[in-house]
Write a protein that holds these residues in place. Sequence first.
Motif, PDB file in Angstrom:
ATOM      1  N   ARG A   1      -7.972   4.805 -13.055  1.00  0.00           N
ATOM      2  CA  ARG A   1      -6.767   5.294 -13.978  1.00  0.00           C
ATOM      3  C   ARG A   1      -6.220   6.829 -13.277  1.00  0.00           C
ATOM      4  N   GLU A   2      -7.710   7.761 -12.630  1.00  0.00           N
ATOM      5  CA  GLU A   2      -7.063   8.886 -12.641  1.00  0.00           C
ATOM      6  C   GLU A   2      -7.441   9.334 -11.701  1.00  0.00           C
ATOM      7  N   VAL A   3      -7.934   8.543 -10.767  1.00  0.00           N
ATOM      8  CA  VAL A   3      -7.786   9.380  -9.540  1.00  0.00           C
ATOM      9  C   VAL A   3      -7.609   8.301  -8.467  1.00  0.00           C
ATOM     10  N   MET A   4      -8.171   7.639  -8.331  1.00  0.00           N
ATOM     11  CA  MET A   4      -7.753   6.516  -7.026  1.00  0.00           C
ATOM     12  C   MET A   4      -6.202   7.177  -6.810  1.00  0.00           C
ATOM     13  N   GLY A   5      -5.452   6.426  -7.625  1.00  0.00           N
ATOM     14  CA  GLY A   5      -3.853   7.071  -7.025  1.00  0.00           C
ATOM     15  C   GLY A   5      -3.783   8.432  -6.755  1.00  0.00           C
ATOM     16  N   PRO A   6      -4.124   9.220  -6.825  1.00  0.00           N
ATOM     17  CA  PRO A   6      -3.432  10.825  -6.649  1.00  0.00           C
ATOM     18  C   PRO A   6      -4.827  10.751  -4.878  1.00  0.00           C
ATOM     19  N   SER A   7      -5.463  10.511  -5.505  1.00  0.00           N
ATOM     20  CA  SER A   7      -6.394  10.375  -3.669  1.00  0.00           C
ATOM     21  C   SER A   7      -6.104   9.417  -2.632  1.00  0.00           C
ATOM     22  N   LEU A   8      -5.309   8.412  -3.243  1.00  0.00           N
ATOM     23  CA  LEU A   8      -4.482   7.184  -2.396  1.00  0.00           C
ATOM     24  C   LEU A   8      -3.464   7.774  -1.675  1.00  0.00           C
ATOM     25  N   ARG A   9      -2.527   8.568  -2.674  1.00  0.00           N
ATOM     26  CA  ARG A   9      -1.327   9.132  -2.540  1.00  0.00           C
ATOM     27  C   ARG A   9      -1.370  10.074  -1.124  1.00  0.00           C
ATOM     28  N   ASN A  10      -2.647  11.324  -0.353  1.00  0.00           N
ATOM     29  CA  ASN A  10      -3.001  11.705  -0.740  1.00  0.00           C
ATOM     30  C   ASN A  10      -3.330  11.639   1.301  1.00  0.00           C
ATOM     31  N   GLY A  11      -4.544  10.747   0.669  1.00  0.00           N
ATOM     32  CA  GLY A  11      -5.218   9.688   2.234  1.00  0.00           C
ATOM     33  C   GLY A  11      -3.938   9.322   3.066  1.00  0.00           C
TER      34      GLY A  11
ATOM     35  N   ALA B   1       5.765   2.700   7.527  1.00  0.00           N
ATOM     36  CA  ALA B   1       6.643   1.756   5.926  1.00  0.00           C
ATOM     37  C   ALA B   1       5.488   1.500   5.549  1.00  0.00           C
ATOM     38  N   ILE B   2       4.850   0.999   5.850  1.00  0.00           N
ATOM     39  CA  ILE B   2       3.561   0.136   5.400  1.00  0.00           C
ATOM     40  C   ILE B   2       3.445   1.005   4.389  1.00  0.00           C
ATOM     41  N   LEU B   3       2.669   2.075   4.821  1.00  0.00           N
ATOM     42  CA  LEU B   3       1.885   2.995   4.625  1.00  0.00           C
ATOM     43  C   LEU B   3       2.636   4.023   3.137  1.00  0.00           C
ATOM     44  N   ILE B   4       4.182   4.160   3.345  1.00  0.00           N
ATOM     45  CA  ILE B   4       4.949   5.021   1.933  1.00  0.00           C
ATOM     46  C   ILE B   4       5.107   3.965   1.488  1.00  0.00           C
ATOM     47  N   ALA B   5       5.326   2.827   1.713  1.00  0.00           N
ATOM     48  CA  ALA B   5       5.699   1.406   0.542  1.00  0.00           C
ATOM     49  C   ALA B   5       4.282   1.405  -0.548  1.00  0.00           C
ATOM     50  N   ILE B   6       3.255   1.773   0.596  1.00  0.00           N
ATOM     51  CA  ILE B   6       1.967   1.740  -0.414  1.00  0.00           C
ATOM     52  C   ILE B   6       1.591   2.909  -1.509  1.00  0.00           C
ATOM     53  N   GLY B   7       1.796   4.067  -0.574  1.00  0.00           N
ATOM     54  CA  GLY B   7       1.530   5.681  -1.665  1.00  0.00           C
ATOM     55  C   GLY B   7       2.613   5.639  -2.761  1.00  0.00           C
ATOM     56  N   ARG B   8       3.644   4.800  -2.478  1.00  0.00           N
ATOM     57  CA  ARG B   8       5.128   5.941  -3.264  1.00  0.00           C
ATOM     58  C   ARG B   8       5.060   4.235  -4.720  1.00  0.00           C
ATOM     59  N   TRP B   9       4.901   3.033  -4.246  1.00  0.00           N
ATOM     60  CA  TRP B   9       3.979   2.038  -5.226  1.00  0.00           C
ATOM     61  C   TRP B   9       3.160   0.994  -6.181  1.00  0.00           C
ATOM     62  N   GLY B  10       3.097   1.414  -4.597  1.00  0.00           N
ATOM     63  CA  GLY B  10       0.892   0.642  -5.194  1.00  0.00           C
ATOM     64  C   GLY B  10      -0.042   1.860  -5.727  1.00  0.00           C
ATOM     65  N   ALA B  11      -0.051   3.177  -5.592  1.00  0.00           N
ATOM     66  CA  ALA B  11      -0.666   3.319  -5.775  1.00  0.00           C
ATOM     67  C   ALA B  11      -1.556   3.391  -7.085  1.00  0.00           C
ATOM     68  N   ASP B  12       0.114   3.837  -7.817  1.00  0.00           N
ATOM     69  CA  ASP B  12      -1.071   3.811  -9.595  1.00  0.00           C
ATOM     70  C   ASP B  12      -0.947   2.730  -9.606  1.00  0.00           C
ATOM     71  N   ARG B  13      -0.003   1.133  -9.604  1.00  0.00           N
ATOM     72  CA  ARG B  13      -0.141  -0.234 -10.296  1.00  0.00           C
ATOM     73  C   ARG B  13      -1.621  -0.189  -9.872  1.00  0.00           C
ATOM     74  N   TRP B  14      -1.896  -0.966  -8.688  1.00  0.00           N
ATOM     75  CA  TRP B  14      -3.808  -1.491  -8.181  1.00  0.00           C
ATOM     76  C   TRP B  14      -3.592  -0.585  -7.106  1.00  0.00           C
ATOM     77  N   PRO B  15      -4.538   0.643  -7.617  1.00  0.00           N
ATOM     78  CA  PRO B  15      -4.822   1.491  -6.534  1.00  0.00           C
ATOM     79  C   PRO B  15      -6.281   1.152  -5.602  1.00  0.00           C
ATOM     80  N   LEU B  16      -7.402  -0.215  -6.025  1.00  0.00           N
ATOM     81  CA  LEU B  16      -7.589   0.159  -5.220  1.00  0.00           C
ATOM     82  C   LEU B  16      -7.361  -1.155  -4.173  1.00  0.00           C
TER      83      LEU B  16
END
Length: 97
Positions: A21-31, A66-81
């Motif tokens: 909930r708290e760590v994976m989303g921001p870490s994924l966006r940074n990555g 494009a795929i990575l930006i979509a993942i970072g923008r829309w998927g990081a908080d909803r489905w981080p894993l």
Amino acid sequence: MEPARTNDDDAYRQYRAEIKREVMGPSLRNGVWVVVALNVAFIPFDYLSFPEKLQSFLIVRLVTIAILIAIGRWGADRWPLGSSLCGCFATGGSLLW
């Protein structure tokens, strides 16, 4: 002994939920931004190394970005894993090209 095992399982589940909930989303966006920056930085190297294949490499890099930006923008908080796995597959797949 069994109640102690249940407490350990509950503590582990709570820990994993907090990380998810708290760590994976921001870490994924940074990555994602690091990999996007590296993909953009390597476009000139593609031109210098393989000028005849630049168009093919550029298309693959732009699709990956494009795929990575979509993942970072829309998927990081909803489905981080799941988003992390998709990002790894997209980046790894682009390296196979």
